[in-house]
Design a protein around this motif. Structure first.
Motif, PDB file in Angstrom:
ATOM      1  N   LEU A   1      23.233  19.473 -59.373  1.00  0.00           N
ATOM      2  CA  LEU A   1      21.791  19.638 -59.584  1.00  0.00           C
ATOM      3  C   LEU A   1      21.115  19.301 -58.259  1.00  0.00           C
ATOM      4  N   ILE A   2      20.319  20.233 -57.769  1.00  0.00           N
ATOM      5  CA  ILE A   2      19.639  20.043 -56.486  1.00  0.00           C
ATOM      6  C   ILE A   2      18.238  19.482 -56.725  1.00  0.00           C
ATOM      7  N   PHE A   3      17.792  18.647 -55.796  1.00  0.00           N
ATOM      8  CA  PHE A   3      16.415  18.144 -55.860  1.00  0.00           C
ATOM      9  C   PHE A   3      15.751  18.385 -54.508  1.00  0.00           C
ATOM     10  N   ASP A   4      14.486  18.814 -54.540  1.00  0.00           N
ATOM     11  CA  ASP A   4      13.701  18.854 -53.296  1.00  0.00           C
ATOM     12  C   ASP A   4      12.304  18.349 -53.610  1.00  0.00           C
ATOM     13  N   ASP A   5      11.634  17.797 -52.583  1.00  0.00           N
ATOM     14  CA  ASP A   5      10.307  17.240 -52.829  1.00  0.00           C
ATOM     15  C   ASP A   5       9.291  18.324 -53.189  1.00  0.00           C
ATOM     16  N   VAL A   6       9.358  19.443 -52.459  1.00  0.00           N
ATOM     17  CA  VAL A   6       8.383  20.525 -52.697  1.00  0.00           C
ATOM     18  C   VAL A   6       9.106  21.864 -52.677  1.00  0.00           C
ATOM     19  N   ILE A   7       8.705  22.736 -53.566  1.00  0.00           N
ATOM     20  CA  ILE A   7       9.165  24.124 -53.462  1.00  0.00           C
ATOM     21  C   ILE A   7       7.934  25.001 -53.263  1.00  0.00           C
ATOM     22  N   THR A   8       8.031  25.908 -52.293  1.00  0.00           N
ATOM     23  CA  THR A   8       6.903  26.812 -52.062  1.00  0.00           C
ATOM     24  C   THR A   8       7.403  28.234 -52.319  1.00  0.00           C
ATOM     25  N   ARG A   9       8.086  28.821 -51.336  1.00  0.00           N
ATOM     26  CA  ARG A   9       8.593  30.183 -51.578  1.00  0.00           C
ATOM     27  C   ARG A   9      10.026  30.174 -52.119  1.00  0.00           C
ATOM     28  N   GLY A  10      10.678  29.055 -52.021  1.00  0.00           N
ATOM     29  CA  GLY A  10      12.002  28.921 -52.625  1.00  0.00           C
ATOM     30  C   GLY A  10      13.171  29.188 -51.692  1.00  0.00           C
TER      31      GLY A  10
END
Ligand SMILES: O=P(O)(O)OC[C@H]1O[C@@H](O)[C@H](O)[C@@H]1O
Length: 185
Positions: free
Chosen positions: A147-156
């Protein structure tokens, strides 16, 4: 998620589970008090503050989503742009998410090499830009469910690129959780 003419492998990543906790309103838009609270939370998190608070909501959501399968899942954050930022933002956070949820922590199996200079060519013009080098401990990821986590997703794209890199090492990406999803009005 993004435009039509993109790598089909990226599209495959975007068709999987993608969950964001908050909508993030970029600075070019006027924000109401609630939207300001979310901005501050995301900025603080990027600075390595409030990681325990965010870890609680992320761990709860992981358990809700994956139930008894949770303990087989490798939790892996998309690295920040330098090793220093990555440690500040994700070390304690990953520890805490995995302690609370029972997931396997990938933090020590990925390292970020300093922002290196790289030459990019476009229309015959050369520019020099900083490029990030991520080192994966390949043997750790082979055969895992991530499972991946990122702080922000914008365009992906950051997410999809990272997910494809993990799958190239034999991992299988279940999806991604994101603290904020940028609202593009
Ligand atoms: O690739 P997209 O989704 O546009 O941008 C997301 C990236 O932009 C940064 O703020 C985040 O940390 C994330 O890595």
């Amino acid at each position: 998620m993004a435009a039509m003419n993109v790598n089909p492998k990226y599209k495959k990543q975007w068709s999987k589970l993608m969950f964001s906790f908050f909508d993030y309103l970029p600075m070019k838009y006027e924000a109401n008090p609630r939207e300001w609270q979310i901005r501050r939370l995301i900025w603080d998190f990027k600075d390595g503050k409030r990681s325990l608070q965010v870890a609680e909501i992320v761990a709860r959501k992981i358990r809700e989503t994956f139930g008894s399968m949770t303990e087989k899942i490798v939790f892996c954050c998309v690295p920040a742009s330098s090793n220093e930022k990555n440690v500040k933002r994700y070390k304690d956070f990953s520890d805490e998410v995995c302690r609370l949820a029972g997931t396997i922590n990938a933090f020590d199996h990925i390292s970020v090499e300093g922002e290196r200079l790289a030459v990019h060519e476009y229309n015959g013009t050369k520019t020099v830009k900083n490029a990030q080098v991520i080192n994966f401990e390949e043997a750790f990821f082979k055969g895992t469910q991530v499972l991946i986590f990122d702080d922000v997703i914008t365009r992906g794209f950051s997410y999809a690129r990272f997910a494809c890199a993990l799958e190239a090492f034999g991992a299988s990406v279940l999806g991604g959780f994101f603290l904020g999803r940028t609202l593009l009005k």
